[in-house]
Write a protein that holds these residues in place. Structure first.
Motif, PDB file in Angstrom:
ATOM      1  N   ALA A 294       0.966   3.383   0.229  1.00 59.36           N
ATOM      2  CA  ALA A 294      -0.486   3.573   0.254  1.00 59.36           C
ATOM      3  C   ALA A 294      -1.016   3.886  -1.138  1.00 59.36           C
ATOM      4  N   ALA A 295      -0.268   4.700  -1.889  1.00 55.58           N
ATOM      5  CA  ALA A 295      -0.695   5.051  -3.248  1.00 55.58           C
ATOM      6  C   ALA A 295      -0.738   3.819  -4.147  1.00 55.58           C
ATOM      7  N   VAL A 296       0.257   2.945  -4.015  1.00 56.44           N
ATOM      8  CA  VAL A 296       0.308   1.723  -4.818  1.00 56.44           C
ATOM      9  C   VAL A 296      -0.894   0.826  -4.511  1.00 56.44           C
ATOM     10  N   CYS A 297      -1.353   0.849  -3.263  1.00 51.56           N
ATOM     11  CA  CYS A 297      -2.458  -0.025  -2.852  1.00 51.56           C
ATOM     12  C   CYS A 297      -3.840   0.579  -3.122  1.00 51.56           C
TER      13      CYS A 297
ATOM     14  N   ASP B 185     -14.912  -4.775   2.518  1.00 52.14           N
ATOM     15  CA  ASP B 185     -14.468  -5.561   3.660  1.00 52.14           C
ATOM     16  C   ASP B 185     -14.839  -4.884   4.980  1.00 52.14           C
ATOM     17  N   VAL B 186     -14.622  -3.566   5.056  1.00 53.61           N
ATOM     18  CA  VAL B 186     -14.944  -2.831   6.296  1.00 53.61           C
ATOM     19  C   VAL B 186     -16.441  -2.912   6.582  1.00 53.61           C
ATOM     20  N   ALA B 187     -17.250  -2.911   5.523  1.00 52.56           N
ATOM     21  CA  ALA B 187     -18.711  -2.940   5.708  1.00 52.56           C
ATOM     22  C   ALA B 187     -19.193  -4.266   6.269  1.00 52.56           C
TER      23      ALA B 187
ATOM     24  N   SER C 172      -9.586  -8.936   2.265  1.00 49.34           N
ATOM     25  CA  SER C 172      -8.761  -9.387   1.151  1.00 49.34           C
ATOM     26  C   SER C 172      -7.332  -8.930   1.388  1.00 49.34           C
ATOM     27  N   ALA C 173      -6.386  -9.573   0.713  1.00 49.03           N
ATOM     28  CA  ALA C 173      -4.977  -9.209   0.896  1.00 49.03           C
ATOM     29  C   ALA C 173      -4.733  -7.755   0.508  1.00 49.03           C
ATOM     30  N   GLY C 174      -5.312  -7.317  -0.605  1.00 48.38           N
ATOM     31  CA  GLY C 174      -5.133  -5.944  -1.042  1.00 48.38           C
ATOM     32  C   GLY C 174      -5.817  -4.940  -0.127  1.00 48.38           C
ATOM     33  N   GLY C 175      -7.034  -5.248   0.291  1.00 54.59           N
ATOM     34  CA  GLY C 175      -7.752  -4.361   1.199  1.00 54.59           C
ATOM     35  C   GLY C 175      -7.054  -4.226   2.542  1.00 54.59           C
ATOM     36  N   LEU C 176      -6.516  -5.335   3.026  1.00 54.37           N
ATOM     37  CA  LEU C 176      -5.781  -5.322   4.295  1.00 54.37           C
ATOM     38  C   LEU C 176      -4.533  -4.446   4.181  1.00 54.37           C
ATOM     39  N   ALA C 177      -3.814  -4.587   3.060  1.00 56.43           N
ATOM     40  CA  ALA C 177      -2.600  -3.795   2.858  1.00 56.43           C
ATOM     41  C   ALA C 177      -2.919  -2.311   2.756  1.00 56.43           C
ATOM     42  N   LEU C 178      -3.966  -1.956   2.004  1.00 54.53           N
ATOM     43  CA  LEU C 178      -4.333  -0.547   1.859  1.00 54.53           C
ATOM     44  C   LEU C 178      -4.765   0.038   3.198  1.00 54.53           C
ATOM     45  N   GLY C 179      -5.595  -0.676   3.929  1.00 56.71           N
ATOM     46  CA  GLY C 179      -6.033  -0.184   5.231  1.00 56.71           C
ATOM     47  C   GLY C 179      -4.864   0.035   6.176  1.00 56.71           C
ATOM     48  N   ARG C 180      -3.935  -0.914   6.193  1.00 56.42           N
ATOM     49  CA  ARG C 180      -2.753  -0.789   7.045  1.00 56.42           C
ATOM     50  C   ARG C 180      -1.946   0.438   6.665  1.00 56.42           C
TER      51      ARG C 180
ATOM     52  N   ALA D  10      -9.048  -0.017  -3.085  1.00 53.59           N
ATOM     53  CA  ALA D  10      -9.972   0.770  -2.271  1.00 53.59           C
ATOM     54  C   ALA D  10     -11.368   0.152  -2.255  1.00 53.59           C
ATOM     55  N   GLY D  11     -11.818  -0.334  -3.409  1.00 49.45           N
ATOM     56  CA  GLY D  11     -13.139  -0.967  -3.474  1.00 49.45           C
ATOM     57  C   GLY D  11     -13.257  -2.164  -2.552  1.00 49.45           C
ATOM     58  N   PRO D  12     -12.334  -3.146  -2.665  1.00 52.00           N
ATOM     59  CA  PRO D  12     -12.382  -4.279  -1.742  1.00 52.00           C
ATOM     60  C   PRO D  12     -12.272  -3.861  -0.274  1.00 52.00           C
TER      61      PRO D  12
END
Length: 308
Positions: free
Chosen positions: A208-211, A221-223, A51-59, A215-217
Protein backbone atom coordinates in the motif's frame (compact mmCIF):
# COMPACT_ATOMS: atom_id res chain seq x y z
CA UNK A 1 -0.70 -15.72 -6.91
CA UNK A 2 0.99 -18.41 -4.45
CA UNK A 3 2.49 -18.06 -0.95
CA UNK A 4 5.38 -20.19 0.21
CA UNK A 5 5.26 -22.75 3.00
CA UNK A 6 6.34 -22.41 6.60
CA UNK A 7 8.41 -25.58 7.10
CA UNK A 8 7.62 -25.50 10.81
CA UNK A 9 3.91 -25.80 10.15
CA UNK A 10 3.14 -28.56 7.67
CA UNK A 11 1.12 -31.20 9.55
CA UNK A 12 -0.93 -33.46 7.30
CA UNK A 13 -4.66 -32.87 7.05
CA UNK A 14 -5.72 -36.28 5.82
CA UNK A 15 -8.87 -38.00 6.95
CA UNK A 16 -8.77 -41.06 9.13
CA UNK A 17 -8.48 -43.18 6.02
CA UNK A 18 -5.21 -41.43 5.16
CA UNK A 19 -6.11 -40.72 1.53
CA UNK A 20 -8.55 -37.80 1.63
CA UNK A 21 -8.18 -34.23 2.79
CA UNK A 22 -10.30 -32.86 5.58
CA UNK A 23 -13.43 -30.98 4.40
CA UNK A 24 -12.20 -27.67 5.85
CA UNK A 25 -8.95 -27.93 3.89
CA UNK A 26 -10.82 -28.70 0.67
CA UNK A 27 -13.09 -25.72 1.34
CA UNK A 28 -10.05 -23.50 1.88
CA UNK A 29 -8.50 -24.62 -1.42
CA UNK A 30 -11.72 -24.05 -3.37
CA UNK A 31 -12.20 -20.62 -1.77
CA UNK A 32 -8.65 -19.60 -2.66
CA UNK A 33 -8.79 -20.71 -6.28
CA UNK A 34 -12.20 -19.17 -6.96
CA UNK A 35 -11.15 -15.93 -5.26
CA UNK A 36 -7.91 -15.60 -7.21
CA UNK A 37 -9.65 -16.46 -10.49
CA UNK A 38 -12.34 -13.88 -9.78
CA UNK A 39 -9.66 -11.22 -9.23
CA UNK A 40 -8.71 -11.30 -12.93
CA UNK A 41 -12.36 -10.78 -13.88
CA UNK A 42 -13.00 -7.94 -11.42
CA UNK A 43 -9.77 -6.17 -12.41
CA UNK A 44 -10.82 -6.40 -16.04
CA UNK A 45 -14.23 -4.90 -15.19
CA UNK A 46 -13.19 -2.16 -12.75
CA UNK A 47 -10.15 -1.32 -14.89
CA UNK A 48 -12.47 0.43 -17.32
CA UNK A 49 -13.11 3.12 -14.70
CA UNK A 50 -9.91 3.02 -12.63
CA UNK A 51 -6.30 3.61 -13.58
CA UNK A 52 -3.93 0.70 -12.96
CA UNK A 53 -2.21 2.55 -10.12
CA UNK A 54 -5.43 3.78 -8.54
CA UNK A 55 -6.92 0.30 -8.69
CA UNK A 56 -3.83 -1.20 -7.03
CA UNK A 57 -3.78 1.42 -4.25
CA UNK A 58 -7.48 1.04 -3.55
CA UNK A 59 -7.15 -2.74 -3.40
CA UNK A 60 -4.19 -2.61 -1.02
CA UNK A 61 -5.75 -0.03 1.31
CA UNK A 62 -8.84 -2.20 1.70
CA UNK A 63 -6.78 -5.39 1.82
CA UNK A 64 -4.43 -4.05 4.50
CA UNK A 65 -7.36 -3.02 6.69
CA UNK A 66 -9.06 -6.40 6.25
CA UNK A 67 -5.85 -8.33 6.95
CA UNK A 68 -5.30 -6.21 10.06
CA UNK A 69 -8.71 -7.31 11.36
CA UNK A 70 -7.94 -10.95 10.56
CA UNK A 71 -4.64 -10.67 12.46
CA UNK A 72 -6.36 -9.73 15.72
CA UNK A 73 -5.60 -12.37 18.32
CA UNK A 74 -3.04 -14.15 16.11
CA UNK A 75 0.48 -15.06 17.21
CA UNK A 76 2.97 -12.23 16.61
CA UNK A 77 6.76 -12.54 16.57
CA UNK A 78 9.03 -9.50 16.46
CA UNK A 79 10.97 -9.59 13.17
CA UNK A 80 14.68 -8.91 12.99
CA UNK A 81 16.07 -6.00 10.96
CA UNK A 82 16.94 -8.37 8.11
CA UNK A 83 13.43 -9.85 8.18
CA UNK A 84 11.89 -6.38 8.10
CA UNK A 85 13.89 -5.50 4.98
CA UNK A 86 12.86 -8.75 3.28
CA UNK A 87 9.19 -8.22 4.17
CA UNK A 88 9.35 -4.69 2.77
CA UNK A 89 10.85 -6.03 -0.46
CA UNK A 90 8.26 -8.83 -0.65
CA UNK A 91 5.37 -6.41 -0.15
CA UNK A 92 6.72 -3.76 -2.51
CA UNK A 93 7.20 -6.29 -5.30
CA UNK A 94 4.25 -8.66 -4.91
CA UNK A 95 1.53 -6.47 -3.42
CA UNK A 96 2.74 -3.22 -4.93
CA UNK A 97 4.40 -3.55 -8.34
CA UNK A 98 2.59 -6.79 -9.21
CA UNK A 99 -0.88 -5.29 -8.74
CA UNK A 100 -0.03 -2.17 -10.77
CA UNK A 101 1.40 -4.26 -13.62
CA UNK A 102 -1.51 -6.68 -13.52
CA UNK A 103 -3.97 -3.82 -13.81
CA UNK A 104 -1.97 -2.35 -16.69
CA UNK A 105 -1.93 -5.69 -18.50
CA UNK A 106 -5.68 -6.16 -18.19
CA UNK A 107 -6.39 -2.73 -19.61
CA UNK A 108 -5.39 -4.18 -22.99
CA UNK A 109 -5.46 -7.99 -22.69
CA UNK A 110 -8.44 -10.17 -21.89
CA UNK A 111 -8.46 -11.71 -18.42
CA UNK A 112 -7.79 -15.25 -19.68
CA UNK A 113 -4.65 -14.36 -21.62
CA UNK A 114 -3.31 -12.39 -18.65
CA UNK A 115 -3.90 -15.35 -16.32
CA UNK A 116 -2.11 -17.70 -18.71
CA UNK A 117 0.99 -15.49 -18.78
CA UNK A 118 1.04 -14.86 -15.03
CA UNK A 119 0.80 -18.64 -14.63
CA UNK A 120 4.53 -18.93 -15.43
CA UNK A 121 5.25 -17.48 -11.99
CA UNK A 122 6.02 -20.87 -10.35
CA UNK A 123 8.77 -21.52 -12.92
CA UNK A 124 10.34 -18.13 -12.24
CA UNK A 125 10.20 -18.84 -8.51
CA UNK A 126 11.92 -22.20 -9.04
CA UNK A 127 14.62 -20.57 -11.16
CA UNK A 128 15.14 -17.84 -8.60
CA UNK A 129 15.28 -20.40 -5.83
CA UNK A 130 17.94 -22.33 -7.72
CA UNK A 131 20.07 -19.29 -8.56
CA UNK A 132 19.60 -17.10 -5.49
CA UNK A 133 18.63 -19.47 -2.68
CA UNK A 134 20.90 -22.22 -4.05
CA UNK A 135 18.13 -24.82 -4.14
CA UNK A 136 19.52 -26.30 -7.35
CA UNK A 137 18.33 -26.30 -10.96
CA UNK A 138 17.26 -29.66 -12.34
CA UNK A 139 17.19 -30.79 -15.95
CA UNK A 140 13.38 -30.80 -15.86
CA UNK A 141 13.35 -27.21 -14.63
CA UNK A 142 15.43 -26.17 -17.64
CA UNK A 143 13.16 -28.12 -20.00
CA UNK A 144 10.01 -26.71 -18.42
CA UNK A 145 11.35 -23.16 -18.54
CA UNK A 146 12.13 -23.53 -22.26
CA UNK A 147 8.65 -24.85 -23.04
CA UNK A 148 6.94 -22.12 -21.00
CA UNK A 149 9.11 -19.43 -22.61
CA UNK A 150 8.05 -20.71 -26.03
CA UNK A 151 4.45 -20.38 -24.89
CA UNK A 152 4.93 -16.78 -23.80
CA UNK A 153 6.60 -15.95 -27.12
CA UNK A 154 3.65 -17.49 -28.96
CA UNK A 155 1.20 -15.43 -26.90
CA UNK A 156 3.26 -12.32 -27.58
CA UNK A 157 3.29 -12.96 -31.31
CA UNK A 158 -0.44 -13.68 -31.30
CA UNK A 159 -1.24 -10.35 -29.65
CA UNK A 160 1.56 -8.33 -31.24
CA UNK A 161 0.22 -8.86 -34.74
CA UNK A 162 -3.11 -7.43 -33.56
CA UNK A 163 -1.64 -4.18 -32.26
CA UNK A 164 1.26 -2.67 -30.38
CA UNK A 165 -0.94 -1.88 -27.36
CA UNK A 166 -1.69 -5.59 -26.94
CA UNK A 167 2.02 -6.39 -27.05
CA UNK A 168 2.52 -3.82 -24.27
CA UNK A 169 -0.09 -5.73 -22.28
CA UNK A 170 1.86 -8.97 -22.77
CA UNK A 171 5.05 -7.30 -21.54
CA UNK A 172 3.21 -5.94 -18.48
CA UNK A 173 1.85 -9.43 -17.69
CA UNK A 174 5.34 -10.95 -17.96
CA UNK A 175 6.73 -8.25 -15.66
CA UNK A 176 3.85 -8.96 -13.26
CA UNK A 177 4.90 -12.60 -13.16
CA UNK A 178 8.51 -11.54 -12.52
CA UNK A 179 7.63 -9.22 -9.65
CA UNK A 180 5.34 -11.86 -8.14
CA UNK A 181 8.14 -14.44 -8.30
CA UNK A 182 10.72 -12.02 -6.88
CA UNK A 183 8.35 -11.14 -4.05
CA UNK A 184 7.90 -14.79 -3.11
CA UNK A 185 11.67 -15.28 -3.05
CA UNK A 186 11.95 -12.49 -0.48
CA UNK A 187 8.97 -13.89 1.43
CA UNK A 188 10.17 -17.48 1.64
CA UNK A 189 13.10 -17.04 4.08
CA UNK A 190 11.09 -15.02 6.63
CA UNK A 191 8.35 -17.67 6.75
CA UNK A 192 10.84 -20.03 8.38
CA UNK A 193 10.34 -18.15 11.63
CA UNK A 194 7.44 -15.71 11.30
CA UNK A 195 3.72 -16.61 11.00
CA UNK A 196 2.12 -16.38 7.55
CA UNK A 197 -0.58 -13.98 8.81
CA UNK A 198 2.00 -11.53 10.18
CA UNK A 199 4.19 -11.58 7.07
CA UNK A 200 1.18 -11.16 4.76
CA UNK A 201 -0.22 -8.22 6.75
CA UNK A 202 3.11 -6.38 6.91
CA UNK A 203 3.69 -7.10 3.22
CA UNK A 204 0.29 -5.65 2.39
CA UNK A 205 1.14 -2.47 4.30
CA UNK A 206 4.38 -2.20 2.32
CA UNK A 207 2.48 -2.72 -0.92
CA UNK A 208 0.00 0.00 0.00
CA UNK A 209 2.86 2.38 0.82
CA UNK A 210 4.49 1.74 -2.57
CA UNK A 211 1.19 2.56 -4.30
CA UNK A 212 0.63 5.84 -2.39
CA UNK A 213 1.91 7.97 -5.32
CA UNK A 214 -1.30 6.91 -7.08
CA UNK A 215 -3.49 8.52 -4.40
CA UNK A 216 -4.42 11.40 -6.72
CA UNK A 217 -5.63 9.17 -9.56
CA UNK A 218 -7.50 6.98 -7.03
CA UNK A 219 -9.39 9.97 -5.61
CA UNK A 220 -10.28 11.14 -9.13
CA UNK A 221 -11.34 7.66 -10.16
CA UNK A 222 -13.59 7.17 -7.11
CA UNK A 223 -15.25 10.53 -7.81
CA UNK A 224 -16.22 9.55 -11.35
CA UNK A 225 -16.46 5.73 -11.33
CA UNK A 226 -19.82 3.93 -11.15
CA UNK A 227 -20.61 2.41 -7.76
CA UNK A 228 -20.22 -1.09 -9.23
CA UNK A 229 -16.58 -0.44 -10.17
CA UNK A 230 -15.83 1.06 -6.76
CA UNK A 231 -17.37 -1.96 -5.07
CA UNK A 232 -15.15 -4.06 -7.32
CA UNK A 233 -12.08 -2.40 -5.78
CA UNK A 234 -13.41 -3.16 -2.31
CA UNK A 235 -14.04 -6.75 -3.35
CA UNK A 236 -10.44 -7.09 -4.58
CA UNK A 237 -9.13 -5.96 -1.21
CA UNK A 238 -11.39 -8.16 0.90
CA UNK A 239 -11.79 -11.41 -1.05
CA UNK A 240 -8.77 -12.15 -3.34
CA UNK A 241 -6.36 -10.35 -0.99
CA UNK A 242 -7.40 -10.77 2.66
CA UNK A 243 -9.62 -13.85 2.60
CA UNK A 244 -7.83 -15.81 -0.14
CA UNK A 245 -4.38 -15.35 1.37
CA UNK A 246 -5.77 -16.48 4.72
CA UNK A 247 -7.42 -19.62 3.31
CA UNK A 248 -4.29 -20.38 1.27
CA UNK A 249 -2.15 -20.15 4.40
CA UNK A 250 -4.59 -22.41 6.25
CA UNK A 251 -4.39 -25.08 3.54
CA UNK A 252 -0.64 -24.65 3.19
CA UNK A 253 -0.10 -25.36 6.87
CA UNK A 254 -2.02 -28.63 6.62
CA UNK A 255 -0.82 -30.31 3.42
CA UNK A 256 2.37 -30.59 1.32
CA UNK A 257 3.20 -27.41 -0.60
CA UNK A 258 3.81 -29.33 -3.85
CA UNK A 259 0.42 -30.99 -3.72
CA UNK A 260 -1.29 -27.68 -3.02
CA UNK A 261 0.70 -25.83 -5.69
CA UNK A 262 -0.63 -28.12 -8.42
CA UNK A 263 -4.16 -26.82 -7.75
CA UNK A 264 -3.19 -23.35 -9.04
CA UNK A 265 -3.12 -24.80 -12.56
CA UNK A 266 -6.91 -24.53 -12.41
CA UNK A 267 -6.86 -20.72 -12.17
CA UNK A 268 -6.26 -19.87 -15.88
CA UNK A 269 -9.02 -22.22 -17.18
CA UNK A 270 -11.41 -20.79 -14.57
CA UNK A 271 -10.53 -17.24 -15.66
CA UNK A 272 -11.03 -18.08 -19.34
CA UNK A 273 -14.45 -19.62 -18.60
CA UNK A 274 -15.51 -16.68 -16.43
CA UNK A 275 -14.25 -14.18 -19.02
CA UNK A 276 -16.36 -15.88 -21.67
CA UNK A 277 -19.47 -15.74 -19.48
CA UNK A 278 -19.03 -12.20 -18.12
CA UNK A 279 -17.37 -10.32 -20.99
CA UNK A 280 -17.87 -12.70 -23.92
CA UNK A 281 -14.07 -12.62 -24.22
CA UNK A 282 -11.87 -15.55 -25.04
CA UNK A 283 -8.15 -15.65 -25.95
CA UNK A 284 -7.26 -16.29 -29.57
CA UNK A 285 -6.55 -19.87 -30.60
CA UNK A 286 -2.84 -19.08 -30.89
CA UNK A 287 -2.82 -17.50 -27.43
CA UNK A 288 -4.58 -20.55 -25.98
CA UNK A 289 -1.98 -22.84 -27.56
CA UNK A 290 0.73 -20.64 -26.09
CA UNK A 291 -1.03 -20.76 -22.72
CA UNK A 292 -1.19 -24.53 -22.84
CA UNK A 293 2.56 -24.57 -23.51
CA UNK A 294 3.04 -22.33 -20.46
CA UNK A 295 1.07 -24.71 -18.24
CA UNK A 296 2.85 -27.76 -19.68
CA UNK A 297 6.16 -26.05 -19.02
CA UNK A 298 5.18 -25.39 -15.42
CA UNK A 299 4.17 -29.02 -15.06
CA UNK A 300 7.43 -30.31 -16.54
CA UNK A 301 9.46 -28.04 -14.28
CA UNK A 302 7.95 -29.71 -11.22
CA UNK A 303 9.06 -33.20 -12.22
CA UNK A 304 11.76 -34.81 -10.16
CA UNK A 305 14.71 -36.68 -11.69
CA UNK A 306 14.19 -40.46 -11.60
CA UNK A 307 16.50 -42.44 -9.36
CA UNK A 308 18.78 -44.84 -11.20
Amino acid sequence: MVTTPNPLRTPPALSSGGSRLEPLVIAAIVTTLLSWASAFIVIRGSGADFSAGGLALGRMLVGSAALGVLCVGKRWIRPTRREVLMILAFGALWFGAYNVLLGLAEQTLDAGTTALIVGIGPILIALGGGLILREGISRWLVIGTSVAFAGVVLIGISNGVRGFHLLVGVVAAVLAALTYAAGVLFQKPVLRRLPVSEVTFLGALAGAAVCLPFAGPLISDVATAPIASTLGVVYLGVVPTAIAFTTWGYALSRMPAGQLGVTTYLVPPLVILAGLVVFQEVPTVTAIIGGVLCLVGVGLSRRRPSLS
